[in-house]
Scaffold this motif. Structure first.
Motif, PDB file in Angstrom:
ATOM      1  N   THR A  18       2.477  -0.810   4.760  1.00 26.94           N
ATOM      2  CA  THR A  18       2.622  -1.976   5.623  1.00 26.94           C
ATOM      3  C   THR A  18       4.060  -2.461   5.736  1.00 26.94           C
ATOM      4  O   THR A  18       4.503  -2.873   6.811  1.00 26.94           O
ATOM      5  N   ARG A  19       4.833  -2.398   4.666  1.00 27.43           N
ATOM      6  CA  ARG A  19       6.195  -2.940   4.699  1.00 27.43           C
ATOM      7  C   ARG A  19       7.098  -2.177   5.645  1.00 27.43           C
ATOM      8  O   ARG A  19       8.134  -2.686   6.075  1.00 27.43           O
ATOM      9  N   VAL A  20       6.712  -0.953   5.976  1.00 22.57           N
ATOM     10  CA  VAL A  20       7.487  -0.192   6.960  1.00 22.57           C
ATOM     11  C   VAL A  20       7.448  -0.903   8.318  1.00 22.57           C
ATOM     12  O   VAL A  20       8.428  -0.883   9.082  1.00 22.57           O
ATOM     13  N   ILE A  21       6.310  -1.546   8.605  1.00 18.86           N
ATOM     14  CA  ILE A  21       6.148  -2.255   9.874  1.00 18.86           C
ATOM     15  C   ILE A  21       6.743  -3.652   9.791  1.00 18.86           C
ATOM     16  O   ILE A  21       7.463  -4.093  10.693  1.00 18.86           O
ATOM     17  N   THR A  22       6.453  -4.357   8.699  1.00 15.46           N
ATOM     18  CA  THR A  22       6.832  -5.767   8.618  1.00 15.46           C
ATOM     19  C   THR A  22       8.293  -5.980   8.219  1.00 15.46           C
ATOM     20  O   THR A  22       8.864  -7.031   8.520  1.00 15.46           O
ATOM     21  N   ALA A  23       8.867  -5.001   7.528  1.00 14.59           N
ATOM     22  CA  ALA A  23      10.261  -5.130   7.076  1.00 14.59           C
ATOM     23  C   ALA A  23      10.952  -3.778   7.163  1.00 14.59           C
ATOM     24  O   ALA A  23      11.221  -3.130   6.145  1.00 14.59           O
ATOM     25  N   PRO A  24      11.247  -3.318   8.367  1.00 16.94           N
ATOM     26  CA  PRO A  24      11.805  -1.974   8.542  1.00 16.94           C
ATOM     27  C   PRO A  24      13.114  -1.740   7.799  1.00 16.94           C
ATOM     28  O   PRO A  24      13.408  -0.608   7.398  1.00 16.94           O
TER      29      PRO A  24
END
Length: 242
Positions: A105-111
């Motif tokens: 998920t963090r790839v999407i929310t915090a690239p």
């Protein structure tokens, strides 16, 4: 080609979920480290671990079980996902001998987080893209992002990830075959190695997987099919090595 048995951890036990549903849990072993030894004995060249409790909490929960798996695996690499939200967690896993951390998920929310990690820990970062149709699902598959799988994968490639694990969430745990068409399309759209996941249920699926090797599909994560004895890992390894 890598056939990567999955060890999903919940309360220190080796379990499997159907389609990511925490209310549909099957416990397969109280000794995850022994499961790792079993799969390695059958020819596994990498082990896939998911801290399911960590995924819910957003921080490692089954760290001791992961340590025991790494120790049991010896020289066989271990990749871990579930609840990896900060660099401290990445460092903790690498310090205990994990070879690859898997971000979701963090790839999407915090690239920027992915970008920074790939610089700081080159060759150690994998991204898991869980898809529903053409779009990436986030937050435990509860939401769909506005980004397509290919869009995110291309950005991950630009950041320098080691590999991408592609899961069709509609097939996960269902033993009805992996999404060969979408997996192939993704692999053709990028140069980064792609690992298939979700739905592999037979040796015919392994043969289909092998046919995609030339497109950039380097392996597959296999879960319920192995635990329910749909086929033997050793037989699948013979197919991909032939």
């Amino acid at each position: 080609m890598l056939l990567i048995p999955a060890i999903d951890l919940k309360n220190g036990q080796c379990v499997r979920l159907r389609q990511g549903d925490f209310n549909d849990v099957t416990v397969f072993s109280d000794d995850p480290a022994e499961m790792a030894r079993r799969w390695i004995g059958d020819g596994a060249e990498r082990i896939h671990v998911v801290d399911l409790d960590g995924a819910l909490k957003g921080a490692p929960v089954n760290l001791r079980a992961v340590e025991k798996i790494v120790q049991a695996a010896g020289d066989v690499p271990v990749q871990i996902g579930g609840g990896i939200r900060d660099e401290e967690t990445v460092q903790r896993y690498l310090n205990i001998g994990v070879s690859y951390v898997i971000l979701g998920t963090r790839v999407i929310t915090a690239p920027h987080f992915l970008h920074d990690l790939c610089i700081e820990y080159p060759r150690h970062v994998i991204v898991g893209l869980d898809a529903k149709g053409d779009h990436v699902a986030v937050d435990g598959w509860s939401k769909l992002s506005h980004h397509t799988v290919v869009e995110i994968a291309q950005q991950c490639e630009h950041d320098g990830v080691e590999a991408i694990i592609y899961t069709d969430i509609g097939r996960d745990g269902m033993l009805e075959g992996f999404n060969a068409e979408s997996t192939q399309a993704l692999a053709r759209a990028i140069k980064t190695p792609v690992i298939a996941s979700g739905g592999i249920g037979s040796l015919d699926d392994i043969r289909k997987l092998k046919d995609l090797e030339g497109d950039g599909v380097v392996g597959a994560v296999i879960g319920r099919a192995l635990y329910e004895g749909k086929f033997k890992l050793a037989d699948a390894v013979k197919i991909v090595k032939s």
